[in-house]
Scaffold this active site. Structure first.
Site: not given
Length: 267
Positions: A141, A154
């Protein structure tokens, strides 16, 4: 019918990015092994893809956050020599700030985003290297390099995915194994519902359709990119980032602290 290229095993394949990878790889001539938690969604996806593409599609319901289920998929990767592509897509995110995040949920995120991905890559890599071919696609990501947005754990989990991909590229590149890290930005999937951010709160101009994201990632793979950031207009920006990192690396370890850290007399 497309030419047979082996089998692609895709995790998180029942919806979103994983389902689109399944569609695109089947159309490229790969048979499929689809892995996700929902048996019903997987069965429907397998039937639909098989009818649409003529490929062999197998569905394996598994919760990769559970060690027994994870071990079953690891065994499949070790034993099935037809598998030539692993798409490590399963994972989830959060937007909760540190002070309000549930630490047990953060641990579960690490189990899936980090531990499961690592074990599957380790299960696939030896066979790929021994056969002199194979592709590992790790879905990271943009928070891997921009951790100040969304949840810190995350971001850290996706930074791990990027770092692991760099290491795998370094170790396996000369053995015929391709490794690609994909760093999507905001993508039109159910990620936002799971992460606790209403999709309607995001500006449309920053959210990419999942189909476009996967197509861009595969285009990057086709051109030999090791890291693909689908939204980045100038690939040279990433090249310069990497060049700066590698140029600095010889100076990161020494027998004494840098001069700027040595004690000086104070008046």
């Amino acid at each position: 019918m497309a030419h047979q290229k082996g089998t692609a095993l895709i995790t998180g394949a029942s919806s979103g990015i994983g389902a689109i990878y399944a569609d695109r790889l089947a159309k490229r001539g790969y048979d499929l092994v689809l892995v996700a938690r929902s048996a019903e969604k997987l069965a429907a996806a397998a039937t639909r893809l098989s009818l649409a593409t003529g490929r062999k599609v197998e569905a394996i319901p598994a919760d990769l956050g559970k060690s027994a289920d994870l071990a079953r998929i690891e065994d499949r990767l070790r034993q099935d020599t037809s598998i030539t592509v692993l798409v490590n897509n399963a994972g989830f995110g959060s937007a909760a700030p540190l002070l309000s995040a549930d630490v047990d949920e953060m641990e579960a995120m690490i189990d899936l985003n980090v531990t499961a991905l690592t074990r599957l890559a380790y299960a696939a890599a030896p066979g790929f290297a021994a056969r002199g071919e194979g592709t590992i696609i790790n879905i990271s990501s943009i928070v891997a390099i921009y951790p100040e947005v969304l949840n810190g754990v995350y971001g850290a989990s996706k930074a791990y995915v990027l770092a692991l991909s760099h290491s795998l590229q370094h170790e396996l590149g000369d053995k015929g194994v391709r490794v690609q890290a994909v760093l999507p930005g905001a993508t039109e999937t159910n990620f936002w519902a799971v992460a606790g951010v209403p999709r309607e709160h995001l500006p449309n101009e920053m959210v990419m359709p999942a189909e476009d994201m996967v197509d861009a990632a595969l285009a990057g793979l086709d051109t030999g990119e090791r890291v693909t950031i689908p939204a980045l207009p100038d690939g040279g920006e990433w090249d310069r980032w990497e060049a700066a990192r590698l140029a600095m690396s010889p100076r990161l370890s020494a027998s004494a602290p840098a001069v700027r850290y040595r004690q000086r007399e104070t008046v």
